[in-house]
Structure formats: structure tokens, C-alpha cells
Design a protein around this motif. Structure first.
Motif, PDB file in Angstrom:
ATOM      1  N   LYS A   1       0.599  15.241 -11.935  1.00 60.11           N
ATOM      2  CA  LYS A   1       0.672  13.818 -12.095  1.00 60.11           C
ATOM      3  C   LYS A   1       1.591  13.343 -11.011  1.00 60.11           C
ATOM      4  O   LYS A   1       2.434  13.962 -10.478  1.00 60.11           O
ATOM      5  CB  LYS A   1       1.462  13.533 -13.558  1.00 60.11           C
ATOM      6  N   ASP A   2       1.139  12.143 -10.500  1.00 68.39           N
ATOM      7  CA  ASP A   2       1.784  11.600  -9.297  1.00 68.39           C
ATOM      8  C   ASP A   2       3.505  11.215  -9.365  1.00 68.39           C
ATOM      9  O   ASP A   2       3.947  11.244 -10.640  1.00 68.39           O
ATOM     10  CB  ASP A   2       1.221  10.039  -8.940  1.00 68.39           C
ATOM     11  N   PHE A   3       4.029  11.158  -8.374  1.00 70.94           N
ATOM     12  CA  PHE A   3       5.457  10.835  -8.520  1.00 70.94           C
ATOM     13  C   PHE A   3       5.607   9.282  -8.025  1.00 70.94           C
ATOM     14  O   PHE A   3       4.878   8.382  -7.434  1.00 70.94           O
ATOM     15  CB  PHE A   3       6.293  11.820  -7.587  1.00 70.94           C
ATOM     16  N   CYS A   4       6.907   8.897  -8.409  1.00 70.69           N
ATOM     17  CA  CYS A   4       7.296   7.332  -8.238  1.00 70.69           C
ATOM     18  C   CYS A   4       8.463   7.322  -7.458  1.00 70.69           C
ATOM     19  O   CYS A   4       9.439   6.723  -7.839  1.00 70.69           O
ATOM     20  CB  CYS A   4       7.291   6.658  -9.841  1.00 70.69           C
ATOM     21  N   PHE A   5       8.339   7.791  -6.092  1.00 71.21           N
ATOM     22  CA  PHE A   5       9.782   7.558  -5.240  1.00 71.21           C
ATOM     23  C   PHE A   5       9.012   7.595  -4.033  1.00 71.21           C
ATOM     24  O   PHE A   5       7.828   8.135  -3.856  1.00 71.21           O
ATOM     25  CB  PHE A   5      10.535   8.593  -5.462  1.00 71.21           C
TER      26      PHE A   5
ATOM     27  N   ARG B   1       9.070  24.971 -14.299  1.00 74.45           N
ATOM     28  CA  ARG B   1       8.531  25.344 -15.907  1.00 74.45           C
ATOM     29  C   ARG B   1       7.636  24.279 -16.486  1.00 74.45           C
ATOM     30  O   ARG B   1       6.387  24.185 -16.472  1.00 74.45           O
ATOM     31  CB  ARG B   1       9.641  25.579 -16.743  1.00 74.45           C
ATOM     32  N   THR B   2       8.247  23.019 -16.408  1.00 77.69           N
ATOM     33  CA  THR B   2       7.735  21.750 -17.042  1.00 77.69           C
ATOM     34  C   THR B   2       6.809  21.069 -15.917  1.00 77.69           C
ATOM     35  O   THR B   2       5.934  20.201 -16.529  1.00 77.69           O
ATOM     36  CB  THR B   2       8.515  20.867 -17.579  1.00 77.69           C
ATOM     37  N   GLU B   3       6.962  21.146 -14.682  1.00 76.80           N
ATOM     38  CA  GLU B   3       6.415  20.513 -13.418  1.00 76.80           C
ATOM     39  C   GLU B   3       6.720  19.065 -13.903  1.00 76.80           C
ATOM     40  O   GLU B   3       5.789  18.146 -13.708  1.00 76.80           O
ATOM     41  CB  GLU B   3       4.894  21.003 -13.701  1.00 76.80           C
ATOM     42  N   GLU B   4       7.837  18.624 -14.011  1.00 74.47           N
ATOM     43  CA  GLU B   4       8.394  17.294 -14.336  1.00 74.47           C
ATOM     44  C   GLU B   4       9.358  17.013 -13.296  1.00 74.47           C
ATOM     45  O   GLU B   4      10.297  17.832 -12.863  1.00 74.47           O
ATOM     46  CB  GLU B   4       8.809  17.116 -15.732  1.00 74.47           C
ATOM     47  N   PHE B   5       9.336  15.718 -12.693  1.00 69.48           N
ATOM     48  CA  PHE B   5      10.259  15.253 -11.872  1.00 69.48           C
ATOM     49  C   PHE B   5      11.589  14.717 -12.534  1.00 69.48           C
ATOM     50  O   PHE B   5      11.440  13.850 -13.508  1.00 69.48           O
ATOM     51  CB  PHE B   5       9.812  14.189 -10.843  1.00 69.48           C
ATOM     52  N   ARG B   6      12.710  14.696 -11.941  1.00 73.63           N
ATOM     53  CA  ARG B   6      13.836  13.913 -12.526  1.00 73.63           C
ATOM     54  C   ARG B   6      14.876  13.690 -11.480  1.00 73.63           C
ATOM     55  O   ARG B   6      14.944  14.529 -10.547  1.00 73.63           O
ATOM     56  CB  ARG B   6      14.659  14.570 -13.670  1.00 73.63           C
ATOM     57  N   PHE B   7      15.679  12.773 -11.647  1.00 71.94           N
ATOM     58  CA  PHE B   7      16.638  12.359 -10.751  1.00 71.94           C
ATOM     59  C   PHE B   7      17.775  12.834 -11.040  1.00 71.94           C
ATOM     60  O   PHE B   7      18.159  12.996 -12.159  1.00 71.94           O
ATOM     61  CB  PHE B   7      16.769  10.639 -10.242  1.00 71.94           C
TER      62      PHE B   7
ATOM     63  N   TYR C   1       0.888  -1.142  -0.145  1.00 69.73           N
ATOM     64  CA  TYR C   1       0.074  -0.032   0.026  1.00 69.73           C
ATOM     65  C   TYR C   1       1.035   1.240   0.206  1.00 69.73           C
ATOM     66  O   TYR C   1       1.692   1.335   0.948  1.00 69.73           O
ATOM     67  CB  TYR C   1      -1.142   0.012   1.198  1.00 69.73           C
ATOM     68  N   LEU C   2       0.708   2.138  -0.964  1.00 66.09           N
ATOM     69  CA  LEU C   2       1.471   3.201  -0.952  1.00 66.09           C
ATOM     70  C   LEU C   2       0.781   4.410  -2.074  1.00 66.09           C
ATOM     71  O   LEU C   2       0.585   3.967  -3.266  1.00 66.09           O
ATOM     72  CB  LEU C   2       3.006   2.889  -1.721  1.00 66.09           C
ATOM     73  N   HIS C   3       0.175   5.183  -1.546  1.00 67.23           N
ATOM     74  CA  HIS C   3      -0.779   6.173  -2.211  1.00 67.23           C
ATOM     75  C   HIS C   3      -0.089   7.570  -2.144  1.00 67.23           C
ATOM     76  O   HIS C   3       0.397   8.056  -1.048  1.00 67.23           O
ATOM     77  CB  HIS C   3      -1.992   6.305  -1.690  1.00 67.23           C
ATOM     78  N   SER C   4      -0.138   8.222  -3.227  1.00 62.15           N
ATOM     79  CA  SER C   4       0.487   9.411  -3.221  1.00 62.15           C
ATOM     80  C   SER C   4      -0.206  10.648  -3.922  1.00 62.15           C
ATOM     81  O   SER C   4      -1.009  10.264  -4.815  1.00 62.15           O
ATOM     82  CB  SER C   4       2.011   9.524  -3.938  1.00 62.15           C
ATOM     83  N   GLU C   5       0.085  11.868  -3.796  1.00 57.99           N
ATOM     84  CA  GLU C   5      -0.347  12.826  -4.865  1.00 57.99           C
ATOM     85  C   GLU C   5       0.556  14.064  -4.519  1.00 57.99           C
ATOM     86  O   GLU C   5       1.071  14.217  -3.685  1.00 57.99           O
ATOM     87  CB  GLU C   5      -1.972  13.398  -4.028  1.00 57.99           C
ATOM     88  N   ALA C   6       0.427  14.884  -5.614  1.00 58.02           N
ATOM     89  CA  ALA C   6       1.188  16.055  -5.708  1.00 58.02           C
ATOM     90  C   ALA C   6       0.144  17.348  -6.354  1.00 58.02           C
ATOM     91  O   ALA C   6      -0.421  16.907  -7.228  1.00 58.02           O
ATOM     92  CB  ALA C   6       2.531  16.037  -6.764  1.00 58.02           C
ATOM     93  N   LYS C   7       0.585  18.446  -5.614  1.00 57.49           N
ATOM     94  CA  LYS C   7      -0.353  19.689  -6.024  1.00 57.49           C
ATOM     95  C   LYS C   7       0.506  20.888  -6.201  1.00 57.49           C
ATOM     96  O   LYS C   7       1.674  20.810  -5.293  1.00 57.49           O
ATOM     97  CB  LYS C   7      -1.362  19.703  -4.937  1.00 57.49           C
ATOM     98  N   VAL C   8       0.260  21.638  -6.913  1.00 60.20           N
ATOM     99  CA  VAL C   8       0.922  22.864  -6.964  1.00 60.20           C
ATOM    100  C   VAL C   8      -0.130  24.069  -6.953  1.00 60.20           C
ATOM    101  O   VAL C   8      -1.097  24.045  -7.492  1.00 60.20           O
ATOM    102  CB  VAL C   8       1.506  22.986  -8.461  1.00 60.20           C
ATOM    103  N   TYR C   9       0.341  25.040  -5.942  1.00 59.67           N
ATOM    104  CA  TYR C   9      -0.176  26.206  -5.845  1.00 59.67           C
ATOM    105  C   TYR C   9       0.305  27.491  -6.602  1.00 59.67           C
ATOM    106  O   TYR C   9       1.533  27.653  -6.781  1.00 59.67           O
ATOM    107  CB  TYR C   9      -0.487  26.889  -4.347  1.00 59.67           C
TER     108      TYR C   9
END
Length: 384
Positions: free
Chosen positions: A188-192, A229-235, A169-177
């Protein structure tokens, strides 16, 4: 001729402090209109950032008292009146960007605050939309605050993750103000994995950053960035060093670069290594800026040694040394102090500041005229 004189006047005004500019606004409607103009506000901020002027440190003591200090002069400190006023309620800094601070109180109310103009705004609340399990669970909440120059907008990011007793069980959410629209939206949700209860990200290269764990969950932390700017995650890759010893680390932005500090024992000595990522996102660009061996400045371990800022001419680095103790599973600051580290002479200088608290949290801050928006409220009562 008139245009030339106006340009000359703007050039002079850009060199002044925010405090002086606020006084000059009262001189005439023309001056008020000029200083409130968005073009001038950006010009003044740009000048401060380029010349490293109007830079301060924000100190937080007892979780509800705030002070500012000019770290280059270091003469004295000034107490600040924050949005909660004299209420002795805990309030934390989520982030600092271009003169705006994002704050959160114990009731999870979030504020944007410009200490220089003394204006603030309470952000609209937003619900956590993911469902929680019926079994016992832990919740992690990560925040970050920064500026997106592409959309000319200030953004606050909130990531929430629920961990159930069931490993599946692992539920996530991301929001931007968005300050421009004054509303939250889900992205879009994140994967970490977010392991800690609450963490605040740092801003570098127009991206927010946190230390997280890649799935599947392991003991190794990774640095993730969120492009505003892109609202994308990267490692992003960390330096390729490996320490076979216990060490404390801190990662933040300094001088626009990502900066990693490792503090560890080597024989009877405490060593502080400071790494800088010179080219954003390129692992090979990590460079060791400092390897500092000063046991008499760090008499007890654990202690946290954190670089804060370069000096105005770039030849020194300001450090905060925080002596800590652990009580009931929680770390507390016993004492904090500032020192300058001379990059060329490899010498350490103590920083004497009158009236500085014994222990505090510290954040970098640039004074600015940056407005919040039409819903901002002025803090009327001045501090002594």
C-alpha cells in the motif's frame, strides 16, 4: 553422552570467527553439515550479537573499493572483493543486516552480498509501475534493508515518488522484495513526501526508518518507521529540543537504539549532542547520552560527527568525524577519522588503524554465516 558432547562442540564453535568456521567445514562432512545447519547459523549469529563479537566496520573508498576493520582491535584493515570485482564502477550500500549487505550499482542493479562467505546474488529487477507526467518532474527513491524475525525473511523496501511541476501532482509507490520468495510485490502507498533524490534507511527494532516530510510539504522533517512484520508505516516523535541555530544532524541505529546526533556551533565552540530513544516509539524516552564540546577535534565546520557503535563493554562510543567540502552543489569527504569517546571519563581517544583510507563512507557490520539462497554465486578470486 553423545548429545552432551555435541552441545559442548556447538558451544565452542559458536565462539569462533566465520573465517575459522569456513576452514573447519573442510575437515569432514560431519563438521560441514553441522556448520551449514540453519540452527547453528542462527545460534552463531545470536552469540555474536549478544557478546558483541565478530563486529566490524565496512569502509567504502572511491565508490568502488571496500575494506573491513575490526573496530575493537583496530590493528589493521582487510580489502574486500565485492560482486563487481575489479570493475571501477560506483556501488553503494543500501543497508547492512546480520552479515548481509544490500548493494546497488549505477545501473540500479541490486545485489545481496555476504562478505564473510564471499557469496552474493543479483536481485530480480522490478519496474516502476506509476506513470510519469509529460511535464518535467523529479524522482525520489528511498531504500531500506532488514530482517523480519516473524517470517524469518530478509526484506528490501523501495519507495519511489514522482514530483510534477504542478504542485497537485504527486505519485508514489512502495515495493518489498522478499529473499525467501525471491520476488518483489507492491504494498500500500505511503502518505508523506520524499524530498531527496536517494536515501537509504536504517534498521532498529525490526523496523526501517527514514527522515521524510509530512503533507502538506513543509520545512520540518519527520521520522517515519516501516514495520517489517506488519508492513505498515508509522511516524515517530523526535526529541523535544529546539535549536535556534544552524546545525548538522545524523540519525541512525546504534546498539539497537535509534540515535540522533546534532552538531552545531555555540560561540567559538563546536558542540555535539547525542540522543538515544531508550523505549521504541515513546517520545518521553529520548535521553541525551553525550554533550561533547571538543573544538580541537573539529577544527572546521561544516563537519559531520557520527556515532557508530558502543565498545564491547559499553563504556565507550566510537565516532566517525568527517570533514567535508562542497563543490558544484555536492558534498565531498575531505578526510575521515575515528575516535573513542569515554562515557564515564568524558575523554576522547584517537584511533590508530594501519592502512586506513584518508576518506571513506562507513557502515556497521557483523560477520555471519547467513546464507543468501540457492541462486547465490561465490566470489572465487581472493584479495591480497
Amino acid at each position: 553422552m553423545a548429545t552432551f558432547l555435541l552441545d559442548e562442540m556447538i558451544e565452542i564453535l559458536c565462539r569462533l570467527s566465520v573465517k575459522d568456521l569456513l576452514r573447519f567445514k573442510c575437515a569432514s562432512k560431519h563438521w560441514c553439515s553441522l556448520i551449514d545447519d540453519p540452527y547453528f547459523i542462527k545460534l552463531h549469529l545470536s552469540h555474536s550479537l549478544k557478546t558483541k563479537t565478530n563486529h566490524s566496520l565496512i569502509l567504502r573508498q572511491y565508490e568502488y573499493q571496500f575494506f573491513s576493520v575490526n573496530y575493537d582491535s583496530g590493528v589493521t584493515i582487510q580489502r574486500l572483493n565485492h560482486p563487481l570485482g575489479e570493475q571501477k564502477k560506483a556501488i553503494k550500500i543500501l543497508g547492512s543486516c546480520n552479515g548481509l549487505l544490500a548493494l546497488i550499482d549505477d545501473n540500479d542493479r541490486i545485489f545481496l552480498w555476504n562478505p564473510s562467505t564471499r557469496k552474493f546474488q543479483v536481485l530480480p529487477s522490478t519496474e516502476i509501475e506509476i506513470s510519469s507526467p509529460s511535464i518535467c518532474f523529479d524522482r525520489s527513491t528511498f531504500y531500506g534493508f532488514g530482517y523480519d524475525p516473524n517470517s524469518d525473511d530478509y526484506k528490501l523496501v523501495r519507495m519511489v515518488q514522482l514530483h510534477g511541476n504542478n504542485k497537485g501532482y504527486l505519485h508514489s509507490e512502495a515495493k518489498v522484495y522478499s529473499l525467501r520468495s525471491n520476488c518483489w510485490r507492491r504494498i500500500k502507498d505511503f502518505c508523506f513526501y520524499l524530498i531527496f533524490a536517494r536515501e537509504f534507511g536504517f534498521l532498529a527494532n525490526n523496523a526501517l526508518h527514514w527522515m521524510v516530510f509530512k503533507p502538506p510539504k513543509s520545512g520540518k522533517q519527520n521520522l517515519v518507521g516501516f514495520d517489517l512484520r506488519t508492513e505498515e508505516f508509522r511516524f515517530l516523535e523526535l526529541p523535544g529540543f529546539c535549536l535556534d541555530k544552524l546545525f548538522c544532524y545524523d540519525i541512525k541505529a546504534m546498539g539497537g537504539f535509534i540515535c540522533l546526533t546534532a552538531t552545531y556551533r555555540e560561540l567559538d565552540t563546536v558542540v555535539v549532542d547525542v540522543w538515544i530513544m531508550k523505549e521504541y516509539g515513546v517520545k518521553e524516552s529520548w535521553s541525551k547520552l553525550i554533550s561533547w564540546n571538543e573544538p580541537h577535534f573539529i577544527p572546521r565546520f561544516p563537519s559531520l560527527v557520527v556515532p557508530l557503535a558502543f565498545s564491547k563493554n559499553g563504556d565507550k562510543v566510537l565516532f566517525n568525524i568527517s570533514y567535508k567540502c562542497r563543490n558544484f552543489g555536492k558534498w565531498y569527504n575531505l578526510r575521515d577519522k575515528f575516535v573513542w569517546y569515554d562515557l564515564w571519563g568524558e575523554r576522547v581517544e584517537k584511533v590508530e588503524i594501519r592502512g586506513i583510507p584518508t576518506s571513506f563512507d562507513v557502515h556497521f557490520y557483523v560477520e555471519s554465516l547467513v546464507p543468501i539462497n540457492g541462486n547465490a554465486v561465490m566470489i572465487n578470486n581472493e584479495m591480497p
